[in-house]
Enzyme design. Structure first.
Site, PDB file in Angstrom:
ATOM      1  N   THR A  76       0.849  -1.194   0.000  1.00 28.06           N
ATOM      2  CA  THR A  76       0.000   0.000   0.000  1.00 28.06           C
ATOM      3  C   THR A  76       0.884   1.243   0.000  1.00 28.06           C
ATOM      4  O   THR A  76       0.686   2.169  -0.810  1.00 28.06           O
ATOM      5  CB  THR A  76      -0.922   0.000   1.240  1.00 28.06           C
ATOM      6  OG1 THR A  76      -1.733  -1.178   1.190  1.00 28.06           O
ATOM      7  CG2 THR A  76      -1.813   1.227   1.272  1.00 28.06           C
ATOM      8  N   GLN A 189       0.976  -9.564  -6.015  1.00 29.15           N
ATOM      9  CA  GLN A 189       0.564 -10.963  -6.136  1.00 29.15           C
ATOM     10  C   GLN A 189       1.502 -11.772  -7.033  1.00 29.15           C
ATOM     11  O   GLN A 189       1.345 -12.980  -7.164  1.00 29.15           O
ATOM     12  CB  GLN A 189      -0.868 -11.039  -6.700  1.00 29.15           C
ATOM     13  CG  GLN A 189      -1.922 -10.403  -5.805  1.00 29.15           C
ATOM     14  CD  GLN A 189      -2.204 -11.192  -4.530  1.00 29.15           C
ATOM     15  OE1 GLN A 189      -1.849 -12.368  -4.408  1.00 29.15           O
ATOM     16  NE2 GLN A 189      -2.828 -10.548  -3.566  1.00 29.15           N
ATOM     17  N   HIS A 211       4.519 -10.062   3.105  1.00 32.76           N
ATOM     18  CA  HIS A 211       3.569 -11.022   3.681  1.00 32.76           C
ATOM     19  C   HIS A 211       2.808 -11.823   2.635  1.00 32.76           C
ATOM     20  O   HIS A 211       2.047 -12.729   2.973  1.00 32.76           O
ATOM     21  CB  HIS A 211       2.617 -10.334   4.666  1.00 32.76           C
ATOM     22  CG  HIS A 211       1.560  -9.467   4.055  1.00 32.76           C
ATOM     23  ND1 HIS A 211       0.263  -9.885   3.905  1.00 32.76           N
ATOM     24  CD2 HIS A 211       1.586  -8.207   3.574  1.00 32.76           C
ATOM     25  CE1 HIS A 211      -0.460  -8.916   3.371  1.00 32.76           C
ATOM     26  NE2 HIS A 211       0.322  -7.880   3.157  1.00 32.76           N
ATOM     27  N   CYS A 336     -21.156  -9.136   1.459  1.00 35.69           N
ATOM     28  CA  CYS A 336     -22.295  -9.146   2.388  1.00 35.69           C
ATOM     29  C   CYS A 336     -21.863  -9.115   3.839  1.00 35.69           C
ATOM     30  O   CYS A 336     -22.564  -8.601   4.690  1.00 35.69           O
ATOM     31  CB  CYS A 336     -23.124 -10.409   2.206  1.00 35.69           C
ATOM     32  SG  CYS A 336     -23.805 -10.530   0.586  1.00 35.69           S
TER      33      CYS A 336
END
Ligand code: PMP
Length: 412
Positions: A76, A189, A211, A336
């Site tokens: 990030t 990734q 990580h 959800c």
């Protein structure tokens, strides 16, 4: 062999730190604990030596020079530093003026790319958000057709975190170098799983994070090219001038040592690991699609990471499916469980309908995934989907050959 439940199939979120990595880190907490910026004593020199070795291990994994690695707190931060730092350095006018430069990205990038781009729009940059086709891939041709006279930066991820789809990043790197445009890629990734060579592939800036490849949390790196061209970025964190002024702050020596060790292990084990996990992924996909009907594998059929699959199951409700497979730790395209009812914006970008996006599972395998766990996951998903469908009137209608989408519900 017995298996321990729940099984972990969420390696794209984070990985277990390799015990060999932890072992390499431990002395740097209690024995060799010097500040790597302390120049006056042996504690500091030992810390600096360890950071230098980690820089070499990281550089060797990605084909860069060690001085081209800047330590950060994760991908990030690396993305923020690369995108905002490069754009602001190359900006054409003062903050707030219009047309400060053009940036190309894609609508299904990670939020850690999209949010910095939105910030830059507010500062007067223009951003083009490319849309993928139904296979999820961003091609070099799409980038080429979006290029403008004032394009300064292209930021396209190497592999997508939800789909595993692989974009045409080396081709974009070559295009950018021809046009004098900077190429950044969020390779979070990708690195540690697939061979990477920033020199060959003309990458100028690349973000990656420990990580995701069996290193510790909270340690990342940004590759910043130093030659042909020498890339300059504006710092975000200012202070003691660490990392050649590009990212100030005392270095997290134990974390960086772990990052380096994780890079070394990936370089040695990556190719065998990829082959083993591809076998598992193929088995998952083949078995689920043959034992169940109305199953779709999301994203390009072949241009995908070997260890990750994203599958939607028709006629099941996303949240019920997640509850049904609660002994498998995995991700869902359904939000959800969070505050919003919106399904994944990544899946929606491919034109996947809300129902299929809600009922998708992302299964991502890793270094400790076993064949028995794969068999268990297949059996558990098949059982859960069958159970939910047994209660679904829509599935009954589908089995009677009725086209659900053609039903006029108002008149029933
Ligand atoms: N980019 C991608 C593609 C990711 O998958 C992730 C992690 N989910 C990030 C950026 C953020 O990485 P970090 O957790 O190291 O900040």
């Amino acid at each position: 062999m017995s298996i321990e439940l729940p099984i972990y199939m969420d390696n794209a979120s984070t990985t277990r730190t390799d015990p060999r990595v932890v072992e390499a880190m431990l002395p740097f907490f209690t024995e060799t604990y010097g500040n790597s910026a302390s120049r006056n004593h042996s504690f500091g020199w030992a810390g600096e030596g360890a950071v230098t070795l980690a820089r070499e291990q990281a550089a060797s994994l990605i084909g860069s020079g060690p001085k081209e690695i800047i330590w950060t707190s994760g991908a990030t931060e690396s993305n923020n530093l690369a995108i905002k730092g490069a754009a602001r350095m190359m900006a054409k006018g003062p903050a707030g003026s219009s047309s400060r430069g053009h940036i190309i990205t894609a609508i299904h990038e990670h939020k850690a790319v999209l949010d910095p781009c939105k910030r830059l729009e507010r500062e007067g940059f223009d951003v083009t958000y490319l849309e993928p086709g139904s296979d999820g891939i961003i091609t070099c041709a799409m980038v080429e057709s979006a290029m403008r006279e004032d394009t300064i930066l292209v930021t396209i991820m190497w592999a997508n975190n939800e789909l595993g789809t692989i974009n045409e990043v080396p081709e974009m790197g070559a295009l950018c170098h021809d046009r004098g445009v900077l190429m950044h890629t969020d390779a979070t990734q990708w690195v540690g799983k697939m061979p990477t060579d920033v020199e060959r592939d003309n990458i100028d800036l690349m973000s990656f994070s420990g990580h995701k490849f069996y290193g510790p949390n909270g340690v990342g790196a940004l590759f910043i090219r130093r030659r042909r061209p020498r890339v300059r970025i504006e710092a975000m964190i200012e202070g003691g001038g660490h990392e050649r002024g590009m990212r100030s702050g005392t270095l997290n020596v134990p974390g960086i040592v772990g990052f380096g060790k994780a890079c070394e292990l990936c370089a040695e084990e990556m190719s065998g690991e990829a082959e083993r996990l591809l076998g598992f992924r193929n088995r998952l996909e083949t078995e689920l699609s043959s034992q169940l009907d109305v199953v779709t594998i999301n994203g390009h059929p072949t241009r995908r990471l070997p260890h990750l699959t994203n599958i939607s199951f028709g006629f099941v409700e996303g949240e019920s499916l997640m509850m049904g497979v609660s002994d498998i730790a995995c991700s869902s395209g359904s939000a959800c469980t969070s505050a919003s009812l919106e399904p994944s914006y990544v899946l929606k970008a491919l034109g996947i309908g809300d129902d299929f996006a809600h009922s998708s599972l992302r299964l991502s395998m890793g270094r400790w995934t076993t064949s028995e766990e794969v068999d268990y996951a297949i059996a558990s998903i098949v059982k859960s989907v069958n159970h939910l469908r047994a209660m679904s009137p829509l599935y009954d209608l589908h089995n009677e050959g009725i086209d659900i989408n053609a039903i006029d519900w108002q008149s029933h």
